[in-house]
Design a protein around this motif. Structure first.
Motif, PDB file in Angstrom:
ATOM      1  N   ALA A 148       0.826  -1.215   0.000  1.00 56.83           N
ATOM      2  CA  ALA A 148       0.000   0.000   0.000  1.00 56.83           C
ATOM      3  C   ALA A 148       0.858   1.262   0.000  1.00 56.83           C
ATOM      4  N   LYS A 149       2.001   1.230   0.684  1.00 55.07           N
ATOM      5  CA  LYS A 149       2.859   2.412   0.764  1.00 55.07           C
ATOM      6  C   LYS A 149       3.537   2.723  -0.564  1.00 55.07           C
ATOM      7  N   ALA A 150       3.443   1.793  -1.527  1.00 56.45           N
ATOM      8  CA  ALA A 150       4.100   1.991  -2.815  1.00 56.45           C
ATOM      9  C   ALA A 150       3.287   2.872  -3.756  1.00 56.45           C
ATOM     10  N   VAL A 151       2.042   3.164  -3.398  1.00 60.33           N
ATOM     11  CA  VAL A 151       1.185   4.009  -4.240  1.00 60.33           C
ATOM     12  C   VAL A 151       1.444   5.461  -3.862  1.00 60.33           C
ATOM     13  N   ALA A 152       2.059   6.213  -4.789  1.00 57.23           N
ATOM     14  CA  ALA A 152       2.443   7.595  -4.489  1.00 57.23           C
ATOM     15  C   ALA A 152       1.262   8.550  -4.610  1.00 57.23           C
ATOM     16  N   ASP A 153       0.437   8.340  -5.617  1.00 51.85           N
ATOM     17  CA  ASP A 153      -0.732   9.183  -5.854  1.00 51.85           C
ATOM     18  C   ASP A 153      -1.674   8.430  -6.781  1.00 51.85           C
ATOM     19  N   GLY A 154      -2.571   9.133  -7.446  1.00 50.17           N
ATOM     20  CA  GLY A 154      -3.573   8.455  -8.252  1.00 50.17           C
ATOM     21  C   GLY A 154      -3.105   7.960  -9.598  1.00 50.17           C
ATOM     22  N   THR A 156       0.640   6.992 -10.035  1.00 54.04           N
ATOM     23  CA  THR A 156       2.024   6.534  -9.920  1.00 54.04           C
ATOM     24  C   THR A 156       2.147   5.476  -8.826  1.00 54.04           C
ATOM     25  N   VAL A 157       2.859   4.389  -9.134  1.00 48.88           N
ATOM     26  CA  VAL A 157       3.052   3.323  -8.164  1.00 48.88           C
ATOM     27  C   VAL A 157       4.446   2.729  -8.348  1.00 48.88           C
ATOM     28  N   THR A 158       5.054   2.332  -7.231  1.00 47.54           N
ATOM     29  CA  THR A 158       6.339   1.643  -7.269  1.00 47.54           C
ATOM     30  C   THR A 158       6.092   0.143  -7.188  1.00 47.54           C
ATOM     31  N   TYR A 222      10.858  -0.662  -9.904  1.00 41.62           N
ATOM     32  CA  TYR A 222      10.405   0.176 -11.009  1.00 41.62           C
ATOM     33  C   TYR A 222       9.351   1.157 -10.493  1.00 41.62           C
ATOM     34  N   ARG A 223       9.408   2.385 -10.970  1.00 41.56           N
ATOM     35  CA  ARG A 223       8.323   3.341 -10.737  1.00 41.56           C
ATOM     36  C   ARG A 223       7.489   3.402 -12.006  1.00 41.56           C
ATOM     37  N   ILE A 224       6.179   3.225 -11.851  1.00 40.66           N
ATOM     38  CA  ILE A 224       5.270   3.158 -12.994  1.00 40.66           C
ATOM     39  C   ILE A 224       4.361   4.385 -13.013  1.00 40.66           C
TER      40      ILE A 224
END
Length: 335
Positions: A148-154, A156-158, A222-224
């Motif tokens: 859950a902490k990998a979701v930066a915003d609406g 972007t996700v790591t 990876y950052r997506i």
């Protein structure tokens, strides 16, 4: 009592330890499932006592006798559901389908009482995952479950991809492989300071040791950046809602990511599929993202945004919401 309902009650109402304690609801579950848990609890209680929950009459217009009739139908529907609802959206759909033909005010009142999604906010995704790689895809990745902490915003996700993946193993730097071996050996000697030093080398190289099923996996980071959409920034209206919704759909899931390239921040730009759901479609139909027409001309994205606009869901509740690219431009100008 039916096994399906008993299992559902035990599953949904069992307290969890993985969430922030402050986010837990009255049934000891996360805020994202408390409505589902409460409904399961009340169905369990109704089948044993024939009593509807106190306070429901404040949200609906029909009598207690009518409410009892709803609950009898819902108990039967839940037992027949295969599999039973596991998310608030699935529970809301079952309630709506079971009480079809009843007063709209009663159905929406019942959903509101349990904090379940209302009919106009439910999203039906239609896009199917491609069976072959679309034109322009550079490569495909299959990730480990998302934290859950990998979701930066609406948007972007790591993510992390196991180096056992053939593509990853073919490009794994030798020094990272050796550091992972040395770390494992140091941990076996219980020299955790030395092991942490090797892990720092691994992290600095863009990798990490990820706990997985009582073991650890060496994985590439990876950052997506979700291709074709732009969600509100965190400080904007609906920014937090967009992040929460993306977290709910991705958390704990392994993803299929089709990567088309990189942006100027070295993020992979790609399409994400989660349990066969096209995530960009979901976010657009939820009214929590714009179609990013400057970088993506796909007509289906435009159609999904228009659908949310017509329903006035999410950020489209405002007649003229500020676009995130304009917000960023104004912020840069202000600085």
């Amino acid at each position: 009592m039916g096994n399906a309902l008993r299992f559902l009650y035990g599953h949904c109402c069992k307290p969890t330890t993985s969430d922030d304690p402050q986010s837990l609801g009255p049934h000891g579950v996360s805020s994202s499932t408390v409505g589902l848990s409460a409904l399961a609890h009340d169905l369990f209680h109704f089948e044993n006592t024939s009593q509807v929950p106190e306070g429901l009459s404040k949200h609906v217009v029909s009598s207690k006798k009518a409410q009892a009739n709803w609950f009898r139908k819902l108990v039967d529907a839940w037992k027949d559901a295969k599999p039973p609802p596991r998310t608030p959206e699935e529970a809301a759909r079952l309630v709506i389908l079971t009480l079809k033909g009843h007063k709209k005010a009663d159905v929406e009142g019942l959903l509101t009482f349990y904090g379940l999604p209302l009919p106009h906010t439910l999203v039906e995704v239609t896009a199917q995952p491609p069976t072959s790689l679309p034109h322009g895809v550079k490569f495909e990745m299959h990730t480990l479950p998302v934290d859950a902490k990998a979701v930066a915003d609406g948007d972007t996700v790591t993510v992390y991809v196991s180096t056992a993946d053939p593509r990853e193993s073919s490009v794994l730097p030798r020094n990272v492989h050796e550091a992972a071996l040395h770390r494992s050996e140091a941990r076996s000697r219980r020299n955790y300071e030395e092991a942490d030093a090797f892990h720092k080398q691994i992290i600095d190289a863009g990798y990490r040791m990820i706990p997985f099923e009582n073991d650890e996996i060496l994985a590439k980071k990876y950052r997506i950046r979700l291709r074709g959409i732009d969600a509100p920034e965190s400080a904007m209206p609906y920014g937090k809602e967009a992040k929460i919704e993306l977290t709910k759909i991705l958390q704990g899931k392994s993803l299929r990511v089709l990567v088309y390239g990189e942006d100027r921040y070295q993020r992979c730009v790609g399409d994400i599929y989660c349990n066969n759901i096209f995530v960009q479609e979901f976010m657009l139909k939820k009214g929590l993202a714009w179609h990013y027409t400057a970088y993506d001309k796909r007509p289906e994205l435009e159609t999904w945004e228009k659908e949310a606009r017509s329903k006035r869901v999410g950020l489209w509740a405002s007649r003229n919401p500020e676009k995130p690219w304009d917000w960023r431009k104004n912020k840069r100008g202000g600085n």
